[in-house]
Design an enzyme around this catalytic site. Structure first.
Site, PDB file in Angstrom:
ATOM      1  N   SER A   1     -19.281   3.600   5.900  1.00  0.00           N
ATOM      2  CA  SER A   1     -20.410   4.447   5.538  1.00  0.00           C
ATOM      3  C   SER A   1     -20.438   5.771   6.292  1.00  0.00           C
ATOM      4  O   SER A   1     -21.257   6.620   5.998  1.00  0.00           O
ATOM      5  CB  SER A   1     -21.735   3.715   5.786  1.00  0.00           C
ATOM      6  OG  SER A   1     -22.053   3.729   7.152  1.00  0.00           O
TER       7      SER A   1
ATOM      8  N   LYS B   1     -25.192   5.435  12.845  1.00  0.00           N
ATOM      9  CA  LYS B   1     -25.683   6.332  11.792  1.00  0.00           C
ATOM     10  C   LYS B   1     -26.086   7.680  12.392  1.00  0.00           C
ATOM     11  O   LYS B   1     -26.251   7.823  13.604  1.00  0.00           O
ATOM     12  CB  LYS B   1     -26.913   5.734  11.100  1.00  0.00           C
ATOM     13  CG  LYS B   1     -26.614   4.535  10.227  1.00  0.00           C
ATOM     14  CD  LYS B   1     -25.854   4.935   8.984  1.00  0.00           C
ATOM     15  CE  LYS B   1     -25.543   3.711   8.134  1.00  0.00           C
ATOM     16  NZ  LYS B   1     -24.601   2.810   8.789  1.00  0.00           N
TER      17      LYS B   1
END
Length: 252
Positions: free
Chosen positions: A173, A211
């Site tokens: 991701s 993230k």
């Protein structure tokens, strides 16, 4: 690898489909897992879908298809060897243990990152040994296990002041940020970070993820670097910063 909650939800959905032939509602799932809101169920379903356990059926409300069960042989198993010790300065990142070989730890083939000031006690030719805490998801957050048994040596020029540790990345991701599955990221311990920085975030005190951090008013967004994944929005009490990425190492 499934977290405990993901496993519980998959088992609950599978049982209801077998017994009734109808998928349970989000409210029923929430009550079965003793969660406070349906947003947690949405996150768990997305995680199961990304891992190939379930599939949402189009044009049908709340319709899910089980692709494989939690006890399927294809399901990765967590390592039973977990090493625990008191957290340093009240902080201990929780991650799934990795399986780096000694040769890989001693001689990584290539290194790339954001150069920082060299370690205080390290000379120009010295290497700094960092604890390698294992694998962290660069995708849907994963429930973590502690492991303090491994270490990795890195050039001091890749580090700045403060304490650091290393994590192996699992998932895709963050690929648009140049972070690939299997990369080792170098993390500076901290409990706050600049807006837009890449951080290790602990979600709801049980799931860790890598993230980009975005603050939007009183909300915190954990932003992936891959359009296949969606940005997650949390309240300020749901996310704790456990470190900020300062470098990356890659073996070819």
């Amino acid at each position: 690898m499934l977290t405990r909650k993901q496993h519980e939800l998959l088992s609950f959905i599978t049982k209801r489909l077998e017994e009734d032939g109808v998928c349970p509602s989000f409210d029923e799932m929430k009550d079965a897992l003793d969660l406070k809101s349906k947003s947690g169920i949405h996150r768990l379903i997305t995680a199961l879908e990304e891992r190939g356990f379930i599939r949402r059926l189009p044009h049908r409300a709340r319709a899910l298809e089980i692709l494989r069960t939690a006890d399927s042989p294809a399901t990765p198993q967590a390592s039973p060897a977990v090493h625990d010790r008191p957290a340093a300065r009240g902080f201990s990142p929780n991650v799934i243990p990795g399986n780096f070989k000694q040769a890989e730890r001693e001689a990584p083939a290539t290194a790339a990152g954001q150069p920082q000031d060299a370690g205080k006690d390290a000379g120009p030719g010295d290497l700094v040994e960092l604890p390698l805490y294992g694998r962290i998801a660069a995708g849907t957050p994963i429930e973590a296990l502690r492991d303090h048994s491994n270490s990795i040596e890195v050039p001091p020029s890749m580090l700045g002041g403060g304490e650091h540790y290393a994590l192996e990345v699992s998932g895709d991701s963050m690929i648009d940020a140049g972070i690939l599955d299997g990369d080792v990221v170098l993390i500076r311990r901290c409990d706050t970070a600049d807006n837009g920085s890449i951080v290790v975030a602990l979600v709801e005190d049980q799931e860790a993820t890598l993230k980009r951090l975005r603050r939007r008013g009183h909300s915190i967004a954990l932003e992936p670097a891959n359009p296949s994944y969606e940005t997650r929005i949390f309240g300020p009490d749901q996310v704790k910063v456990q470190g900020q990425m300062v470098g990356l190492m890659r073996k070819y």
